[in-house]
Design a protein around this motif. Structure first.
Motif, PDB file in Angstrom:
ATOM      1  N   SER A   1      -9.118  -3.011   8.487  1.00  0.00           N
ATOM      2  CA  SER A   1     -10.293  -3.881   8.452  1.00  0.00           C
ATOM      3  C   SER A   1     -11.601  -3.096   8.391  1.00  0.00           C
ATOM      4  O   SER A   1     -12.680  -3.674   8.456  1.00  0.00           O
ATOM      5  CB  SER A   1     -10.308  -4.784   9.699  1.00  0.00           C
TER       6      SER A   1
ATOM      7  N   THR B   1     -14.806  -1.114   7.027  1.00  0.00           N
ATOM      8  CA  THR B   1     -15.651  -1.050   5.838  1.00  0.00           C
ATOM      9  C   THR B   1     -16.034   0.389   5.534  1.00  0.00           C
ATOM     10  O   THR B   1     -16.441   0.714   4.426  1.00  0.00           O
ATOM     11  CB  THR B   1     -16.927  -1.887   6.031  1.00  0.00           C
TER      12      THR B   1
ATOM     13  N   ARG C   1       0.801  -1.218   0.000  1.00  0.00           N
ATOM     14  CA  ARG C   1       0.000   0.000   0.000  1.00  0.00           C
ATOM     15  C   ARG C   1       0.835   1.270   0.000  1.00  0.00           C
ATOM     16  O   ARG C   1       0.334   2.344  -0.272  1.00  0.00           O
ATOM     17  CB  ARG C   1      -0.990  -0.006   1.152  1.00  0.00           C
TER      18      ARG C   1
ATOM     19  N   GLU D   1      -8.398   3.505   0.792  1.00  0.00           N
ATOM     20  CA  GLU D   1      -8.118   2.112   0.462  1.00  0.00           C
ATOM     21  C   GLU D   1      -7.986   1.282   1.728  1.00  0.00           C
ATOM     22  O   GLU D   1      -7.340   1.700   2.688  1.00  0.00           O
ATOM     23  CB  GLU D   1      -6.815   2.030  -0.351  1.00  0.00           C
TER      24      GLU D   1
ATOM     25  N   GLY E   1      -7.259  -2.184   1.327  1.00  0.00           N
ATOM     26  CA  GLY E   1      -6.581  -3.403   0.903  1.00  0.00           C
ATOM     27  C   GLY E   1      -7.484  -4.304   0.101  1.00  0.00           C
ATOM     28  O   GLY E   1      -7.086  -4.847  -0.930  1.00  0.00           O
ATOM     29  N   SER E   2      -8.722  -4.490   0.584  1.00  0.00           N
ATOM     30  CA  SER E   2      -9.677  -5.340  -0.122  1.00  0.00           C
ATOM     31  C   SER E   2     -10.618  -4.534  -1.003  1.00  0.00           C
ATOM     32  O   SER E   2     -11.498  -5.088  -1.653  1.00  0.00           O
ATOM     33  CB  SER E   2     -10.496  -6.147   0.885  1.00  0.00           C
ATOM     34  N   GLY E   3     -10.463  -3.222  -1.017  1.00  0.00           N
ATOM     35  CA  GLY E   3     -11.333  -2.372  -1.811  1.00  0.00           C
ATOM     36  C   GLY E   3     -11.328  -0.939  -1.305  1.00  0.00           C
ATOM     37  O   GLY E   3     -10.463  -0.540  -0.522  1.00  0.00           O
TER      38      GLY E   3
END
Length: 578
Positions: free
Chosen positions: A393, A395, A136, A339, A341-343
């Protein structure tokens, strides 16, 4: 029906107008004070123009530590502000050390070697930070790495700027450092414990949960404590020794996250560990001023801005250890995305966030606001307001309630719009190969009879001039049973002749054993002889089916194999690592 006298209505009206005017005047005065204490952020590049933060060096003054926080781990504007502030402090305030606090203490040794000595390259140095921040920061932090390298080209050795990490949450790097310290000092250590270190040094992501299930913390912690105490009596490389000092921290952090029973307090242990490493770095270079970059929750001076509950940050510990020397700059974001990491995740908005208040008062897209110049402004901002909080982590970002912010931060960087950092494409940080050995019936019978597998390997290993983290070759023994892994053992091959003995539980069926060789980043390996309990293995029987030489995800071929002189040569393919 009674009517209110006209003169009363007029008086009331005038009083209301007067209150409104006073309120407006007070708000305008507050906005004027805020504007007077705020300056805009210029672009980071070209770095040598330094059009931004013209008062920063005056505000920092003779402070020796500056902590720069970020509201999320995935906002480009936070990184750009950090880079702008860091380069200015280096040029105008004579700061000499940049600490990426949430990057691994051991893995950033290669990064420091690049900026100080020019060994390797910037992208590789960032890629080999195997934990946070990993991919990242690769693209967005690259300009700062190259700027520091170019700056150091003009400096004497005593004046060069260091770039280091302070994290020890990844056991791989700490275990590697422990094994290196053992080799360097010839410290006597039982083979069984070196095997444990070898497992940790090579632990894959898929095994992070498995190994704690097989070996509880209560079993391993006394061994690690005994090793750390014994190592303290030996003199060796100072940074390796400091890494060994943190080995129990790393073990606890791992079990807190991956153990069968999750343990609270992981953040507290992390901050204690980062604080110890930051203090060690500062002590290692007397008189050098340091810049520390991490999440707001870590750099804060107090314990008010926390992850749902209070905890002691390393910023609090630094402020207590170095009174009057620690200057903190937090960050807040008004809107946008970041960001994870997963989106991409959204920034939660509120008119009562610091960033929204500062944007409304100044009209600036971004800037840095200094709290300490006005008691009126401090009083206003010390009331309950909100800050952006998010981690990897998340959202979406959270609204973190904050009171008395000026006890936590001396200044605040704000941005109207948060945009995501630039992630690198999918890649593996190391060029790997795996070689599976086939155990003969005679070998299995001998293992069952003796209760151990004794492995002897004669080989020649060539490593590149620059040893990135993870470089080397290890042998692993997997014990399977009842459709799951029973145990995992490993040993690092660090000499031309390696002999190691793996104990096997009484009554264990050798048919369930898997013996394999793993290599990372080496140039080549020539296997000359492999023997199991005295039985020599036929290396000519090994073929492509036994050797995994390419990345399963990207299908990049890293190594090629060929039989030569009754042995097996595993050769790195030039240019195989992106």
């Amino acid at each position: 029906m009674n009517t209110i006298p006209k003169h009363v209505v007029i008086v009331v009206f005038l009083l209301l107008c007067n209150g409104f005017v006073r309120a407006q005047t007070g708000k305008e005065r507050l906005n004027q004070l805020i504007n007077a204490q705020t300056e805009s952020l210029g672009s980071f590049l070209p770095a040598d123009t330094f059009t931004a933060f013209t008062r920063l060096h005056e505000m920092v003054g003779d402070k020796t530590i500056v902590g720069i926080g970020e509201a999320t781990h995935g906002t480009k504007e936070c990184l750009q502000a950090f880079m702008n502030i860091a380069t200015r402090l280096i040029r105008f305030n004579d700061f000499k050390i940049i600490i990426l606090a949430e990057s691994e203490f051991s893995d950033t040794r290669a990064l420091n070697d690049y900026v100080v000595n020019g060994k390797g390259d910037a992208i590789s140095a960032l890629r080999y930070i195997r934990h946070f921040p990993e991919m990242r920061v690769e693209y967005d932090l690259l300009p700062l790495v190259e700027w520091v390298r170019n700056y150091n080209l003009t400096q004497t050795p005593a004046n060069k700027v260091w770039m280091m990490g302070a994290e020890n949450k990844g056991m791989q790097g700490v275990a590697e450092d422990a094994l290196s310290f053992i080799r360097q000092t010839n410290m006597p250590v039982a083979d069984t414990f070196k095997q444990v270190l070898a497992v940790w040094a090579n632990l894959s992501l898929g095994m992070m949960n498995e190994y704690p299930r097989m070996h509880p913390l209560e079993e391993l912690e006394p061994q690690f404590t005994a090793f750390r105490k014994a190592a303290s009596l030996y003199e060796g490389d100072a940074q390796l020794k400091q890494s060994v000092e943190q080995i129990e921290y790393s073990l606890r952090i791992h079990y807190m996250k991956y153990g069968p029973e999750k343990v609270e307090g992981r953040t507290i242990v992390r901050d204690s560990c980062m604080y110890d490493n930051i203090k060690w770095i500062k002590t290692s270079r007397p008189g050098a001023k340091i810049i520390v970059y991490a999440h707001n929750a870590h750099v804060q001076k107090g314990i008010l801005y926390a992850v749902g509950k209070e905890y002691t940050s390393f910023g609090y510990l630094l402020d207590q250890q170095f009174p009057g020397q620690y200057y903190t700059i937090g960050t807040d974001l008004m809107s946008g995305t970041f960001e994870v990491g997963s989106g991409i995740a959204p920034i939660t908005e509120s008119d009562d966030k610091f960033a929204a208040i500062l944007h409304a008062a100044t009209g600036k897209e971004n800037g840095i606001f200094y709290f300490q110049q006005s008691e009126t402004v401090k009083k206003y901002f010390n009331k309950k307001h909100y800050m952006t909080w998010a981690n990897l982590s998340s959202t979406k970002s959270k609204l973190q309630a904050v009171t008395n912010i000026t006890t936590d931060f001396d200044a605040l960087y704000f941005a109207k719009l948060s945009t995501p950092v630039t992630l690198a494409p999918a890649w593996d940080s190391t060029a790997r190969f795996g070689l599976g050995f086939k155990l003969t019936d005679a070998m299995k019978e001998d293992i069952k009879t003796n209760g151990f597998l004794q492995l002897e390997i004669k080989s020649v290993i060539n490593t590149p001039e620059i040893r990135w983290p993870g470089t080397g070759v290890s042998v692993a023994l997997l014990l399977q049973g009842n459709s799951k892994l029973v145990d995992l053992k490993a040993q690092v091959i660090d000499s031309t002749t390696c002999t190691t003995r793996f104990l096997v539980p009484p009554g264990y069926n050798p048919e369930n054993l898997i013996l394999a060789l793993y290599g990372n980043n080496i140039s080549s390996m020539q296997l000359q002889e492999v023997a199991v309990n005295g039985h020599v293995m036929d290396l000519q029987s090994l073929n492509a089916a036994n050797v995994n030489v390419f990345n399963q995800r990207t299908k990049v071929e890293y190594y090629k194999t060929q039989h030569k002189d009754n042995g097996l040569v595993i050769q790195r393919v030039d240019g195989s690592l992106p």
